[in-house]
Write a protein that holds these residues in place. Structure first.
Motif, PDB file in Angstrom:
ATOM      1  N   GLY A   1     -79.831  97.027  -2.743  1.00 53.19           N
ATOM      2  CA  GLY A   1     -80.031  97.644  -1.365  1.00 53.19           C
ATOM      3  C   GLY A   1     -80.075  96.645  -0.188  1.00 53.19           C
ATOM      4  N   GLU A   2     -81.086  97.019   0.685  1.00 55.36           N
ATOM      5  CA  GLU A   2     -81.071  96.552   1.762  1.00 55.36           C
ATOM      6  C   GLU A   2     -81.979  95.003   1.682  1.00 55.36           C
ATOM      7  OE1 GLU A   2     -83.313  98.841   4.619  1.00 55.36           O
ATOM      8  OE2 GLU A   2     -81.569 100.309   4.727  1.00 55.36           O
ATOM      9  N   MET A   3     -82.894  95.055   0.830  1.00 57.38           N
ATOM     10  CA  MET A   3     -83.656  93.781   0.589  1.00 57.38           C
ATOM     11  C   MET A   3     -82.988  92.727  -0.167  1.00 57.38           C
ATOM     12  SD  MET A   3     -86.482  93.893   2.044  1.00 57.38           S
ATOM     13  CE  MET A   3     -86.067  95.036   3.567  1.00 57.38           C
ATOM     14  N   ALA A   4     -82.080  93.010  -1.020  1.00 53.92           N
ATOM     15  CA  ALA A   4     -81.234  92.009  -1.895  1.00 53.92           C
ATOM     16  C   ALA A   4     -80.313  91.666  -0.643  1.00 53.92           C
ATOM     17  CB  ALA A   4     -80.389  93.080  -2.712  1.00 53.92           C
ATOM     18  N   VAL A   5     -79.676  92.514   0.104  1.00 53.32           N
ATOM     19  CA  VAL A   5     -78.759  91.744   1.036  1.00 53.32           C
ATOM     20  C   VAL A   5     -79.683  90.733   2.056  1.00 53.32           C
ATOM     21  CG1 VAL A   5     -77.435  92.260   3.342  1.00 53.32           C
ATOM     22  CG2 VAL A   5     -77.113  93.593   1.198  1.00 53.32           C
ATOM     23  N   MET A   6     -80.782  91.213   2.534  1.00 53.13           N
ATOM     24  CA  MET A   6     -81.608  90.401   3.366  1.00 53.13           C
ATOM     25  C   MET A   6     -82.149  89.166   2.826  1.00 53.13           C
ATOM     26  SD  MET A   6     -81.830  91.947   6.223  1.00 53.13           S
ATOM     27  CE  MET A   6     -83.145  91.621   7.029  1.00 53.13           C
TER      28      MET A   6
ATOM     29  N   MET B   1     -81.283  84.991   3.739  1.00 49.17           N
ATOM     30  CA  MET B   1     -82.284  84.476   3.986  1.00 49.17           C
ATOM     31  C   MET B   1     -82.111  83.024   3.212  1.00 49.17           C
ATOM     32  SD  MET B   1     -86.232  84.118   2.781  1.00 49.17           S
ATOM     33  CE  MET B   1     -85.628  84.355   1.190  1.00 49.17           C
ATOM     34  N   LEU B   2     -81.727  83.224   1.882  1.00 40.93           N
ATOM     35  CA  LEU B   2     -81.491  81.927   0.995  1.00 40.93           C
ATOM     36  C   LEU B   2     -80.280  81.343   1.390  1.00 40.93           C
ATOM     37  CD1 LEU B   2     -82.125  83.887  -2.449  1.00 40.93           C
ATOM     38  CD2 LEU B   2     -83.651  82.047  -1.535  1.00 40.93           C
ATOM     39  N   ALA B   3     -79.211  81.994   2.210  1.00 42.25           N
ATOM     40  CA  ALA B   3     -78.221  80.921   2.658  1.00 42.25           C
ATOM     41  C   ALA B   3     -78.512  80.118   3.834  1.00 42.25           C
ATOM     42  CB  ALA B   3     -76.984  82.088   2.952  1.00 42.25           C
ATOM     43  N   GLY B   4     -79.582  80.442   4.326  1.00 43.31           N
ATOM     44  CA  GLY B   4     -79.988  79.983   5.503  1.00 43.31           C
ATOM     45  C   GLY B   4     -79.032  79.906   6.686  1.00 43.31           C
ATOM     46  N   GLY B   5     -78.380  80.822   6.817  1.00 43.11           N
ATOM     47  CA  GLY B   5     -77.255  81.094   8.015  1.00 43.11           C
ATOM     48  C   GLY B   5     -76.619  82.312   7.864  1.00 43.11           C
ATOM     49  N   SER B   6     -75.284  82.151   8.047  1.00 41.34           N
ATOM     50  CA  SER B   6     -74.478  83.419   7.946  1.00 41.34           C
ATOM     51  C   SER B   6     -73.437  83.605   6.989  1.00 41.34           C
ATOM     52  CB  SER B   6     -73.637  83.407   9.274  1.00 41.34           C
ATOM     53  OG  SER B   6     -72.700  82.397   9.186  1.00 41.34           O
ATOM     54  N   LEU B   7     -73.379  84.712   6.362  1.00 40.80           N
ATOM     55  CA  LEU B   7     -72.306  84.902   5.250  1.00 40.80           C
ATOM     56  C   LEU B   7     -71.329  86.011   5.510  1.00 40.80           C
ATOM     57  CD1 LEU B   7     -75.111  85.111   2.261  1.00 40.80           C
ATOM     58  CD2 LEU B   7     -73.353  83.320   2.556  1.00 40.80           C
ATOM     59  N   THR B   8     -70.193  86.118   4.965  1.00 41.82           N
ATOM     60  CA  THR B   8     -69.160  87.255   5.412  1.00 41.82           C
ATOM     61  C   THR B   8     -69.598  88.156   4.280  1.00 41.82           C
ATOM     62  OG1 THR B   8     -67.825  86.209   3.526  1.00 41.82           O
ATOM     63  CG2 THR B   8     -67.530  85.412   5.424  1.00 41.82           C
ATOM     64  N   PRO B   9     -69.406  89.316   4.592  1.00 46.89           N
ATOM     65  CA  PRO B   9     -69.645  90.628   3.837  1.00 46.89           C
ATOM     66  C   PRO B   9     -69.351  90.293   2.429  1.00 46.89           C
ATOM     67  CG  PRO B   9     -68.666  91.427   5.985  1.00 46.89           C
ATOM     68  CD  PRO B   9     -68.702  89.938   5.879  1.00 46.89           C
TER      69      PRO B   9
ATOM     70  N   LYS C   1     -80.782  99.294  12.131  1.00 47.24           N
ATOM     71  CA  LYS C   1     -82.150  98.701  12.301  1.00 47.24           C
ATOM     72  C   LYS C   1     -82.463  97.705  13.379  1.00 47.24           C
ATOM     73  CE  LYS C   1     -83.583 100.852   7.979  1.00 47.24           C
ATOM     74  NZ  LYS C   1     -83.920 100.456   6.702  1.00 47.24           N
ATOM     75  N   GLY C   2     -81.191  96.875  13.558  1.00 48.07           N
ATOM     76  CA  GLY C   2     -81.439  95.713  14.181  1.00 48.07           C
ATOM     77  C   GLY C   2     -81.828  94.236  13.535  1.00 48.07           C
ATOM     78  N   TRP C   3     -81.558  94.513  12.250  1.00 46.89           N
ATOM     79  CA  TRP C   3     -82.150  93.475  11.236  1.00 46.89           C
ATOM     80  C   TRP C   3     -81.005  92.613  11.055  1.00 46.89           C
ATOM     81  CZ3 TRP C   3     -84.860  96.661   6.844  1.00 46.89           C
ATOM     82  CH2 TRP C   3     -85.995  97.370   7.383  1.00 46.89           C
ATOM     83  N   VAL C   4     -79.659  92.954  11.363  1.00 48.68           N
ATOM     84  CA  VAL C   4     -78.808  91.906  11.297  1.00 48.68           C
ATOM     85  C   VAL C   4     -77.866  92.158  12.400  1.00 48.68           C
ATOM     86  CG1 VAL C   4     -78.714  91.727   8.396  1.00 48.68           C
ATOM     87  CG2 VAL C   4     -77.166  93.222   9.654  1.00 48.68           C
ATOM     88  N   GLU C   5     -76.984  90.959  12.491  1.00 47.76           N
ATOM     89  CA  GLU C   5     -75.844  90.915  13.346  1.00 47.76           C
ATOM     90  C   GLU C   5     -74.563  90.610  12.811  1.00 47.76           C
ATOM     91  OE1 GLU C   5     -77.181  88.297  16.330  1.00 47.76           O
ATOM     92  OE2 GLU C   5     -78.380  89.913  17.643  1.00 47.76           O
TER      93      GLU C   5
ATOM     94  N   ARG D   1     -62.356  87.648  10.219  1.00 50.50           N
ATOM     95  CA  ARG D   1     -63.352  87.419   9.473  1.00 50.50           C
ATOM     96  C   ARG D   1     -64.707  87.589  10.226  1.00 50.50           C
ATOM     97  NH1 ARG D   1     -63.547  84.124   4.862  1.00 50.50           N
ATOM     98  NH2 ARG D   1     -65.343  82.516   4.741  1.00 50.50           N
ATOM     99  N   VAL D   2     -65.495  88.043   9.501  1.00 46.54           N
ATOM    100  CA  VAL D   2     -66.918  88.572  10.078  1.00 46.54           C
ATOM    101  C   VAL D   2     -67.838  87.637   9.548  1.00 46.54           C
ATOM    102  CG1 VAL D   2     -68.319  90.401  10.304  1.00 46.54           C
ATOM    103  CG2 VAL D   2     -65.939  90.997  10.588  1.00 46.54           C
ATOM    104  N   HIS D   3     -68.702  87.259  10.421  1.00 47.09           N
ATOM    105  CA  HIS D   3     -69.990  86.664   9.983  1.00 47.09           C
ATOM    106  C   HIS D   3     -71.252  87.590   9.966  1.00 47.09           C
ATOM    107  CE1 HIS D   3     -68.063  82.862   9.048  1.00 47.09           C
ATOM    108  NE2 HIS D   3     -67.269  83.097  10.058  1.00 47.09           N
ATOM    109  N   VAL D   4     -72.228  87.716   9.225  1.00 45.91           N
ATOM    110  CA  VAL D   4     -73.368  88.456   9.279  1.00 45.91           C
ATOM    111  C   VAL D   4     -74.636  87.513   9.325  1.00 45.91           C
ATOM    112  CG1 VAL D   4     -74.695  90.157   8.193  1.00 45.91           C
ATOM    113  CG2 VAL D   4     -72.330  90.163   7.961  1.00 45.91           C
ATOM    114  N   THR D   5     -75.620  87.526  10.315  1.00 45.00           N
ATOM    115  CA  THR D   5     -76.715  86.740  10.492  1.00 45.00           C
ATOM    116  C   THR D   5     -77.993  87.649  10.511  1.00 45.00           C
ATOM    117  OG1 THR D   5     -76.292  86.680  12.821  1.00 45.00           O
ATOM    118  CG2 THR D   5     -75.476  84.788  11.278  1.00 45.00           C
ATOM    119  N   MET D   6     -78.933  87.027   9.968  1.00 44.98           N
ATOM    120  CA  MET D   6     -80.298  87.751  10.203  1.00 44.98           C
ATOM    121  C   MET D   6     -80.864  87.731  11.583  1.00 44.98           C
ATOM    122  SD  MET D   6     -83.679  88.004   7.567  1.00 44.98           S
ATOM    123  CE  MET D   6     -82.616  87.113   6.263  1.00 44.98           C
TER     124      MET D   6
END
Length: 149
Positions: free
Chosen positions: A34-39, A43-51, A75-79, A89-94
């Motif tokens: 779930g959420e923690m696996a995605v978060m 974090m491990l990617a150190g930047g942004s990732l695509t979905p 929740k405001g945890w990712v953008e 293309r969408v990029h997700v960042t923490m």
């Protein structure tokens, strides 16, 4: 001298893993799928990732990643941001709030793990760590052999 029946030992090991999985599967599914696996993947990617990269790294389906990202964004945890070069293309960042939350969760997990290991005891914990390290060495070695073929 009696021969060791590694097939029987393997069956016993799988039975114990199955039993342990049954006991902790609900909380593990929540933490790992779930959420923690995605978060953690972000974090491990150190930047942004695509979905799709996130789904791959967090081992969740594309449907589940979409729902999880909606929840995390609310929740405001990712953008999520569209690529400037390819609007599809969408990029997700923490976010900072996401980093703070992940750190809190990491500390909580560390405390629960320490309490569990304290129950296991120092000798058994050290032996478990030694065995897991050895298992990883064997897995890596076997993987290297398969890749060399």
């Amino acid at each position: 001298m009696e021969d060791t029946d590694f097939h029987e030992l393997g069956r016993q090991l799988l039975t114990e893993f199955g039993s342990m999985h049954h006991r902790i599967s609900r909380s593990a599914d929540k933490a790992l799928g779930g959420e923690m696996a995605v978060m953690r993947a972000l974090m491990l990617a150190g930047g942004s990732l695509t979905p799709s990269e996130l789904a791959n790294r967090a081992w969740v389906s594309s449907a589940r990643i979409a729902n999880t990202l909606r929840t995390l964004e609310a929740k405001g945890w990712v953008e999520r941001e569209h690529s400037k070069t390819d609007r599809r293309r969408v990029h997700v960042t923490m976010t900072d709030k996401g980093f703070q939350n992940l750190e809190i969760k990491r500390r909580e997990f560390e405390e629960r793990t320490a309490a569990f290991l304290e129950q296991l005891g120092e000798t058994d914990t050290q032996e478990m760590v030694r065995l897991l390290r050895r298992l990883n060495e064997i897995i890596d070695c076997n993987q290297e052999r398969r890749n060399a073929k």
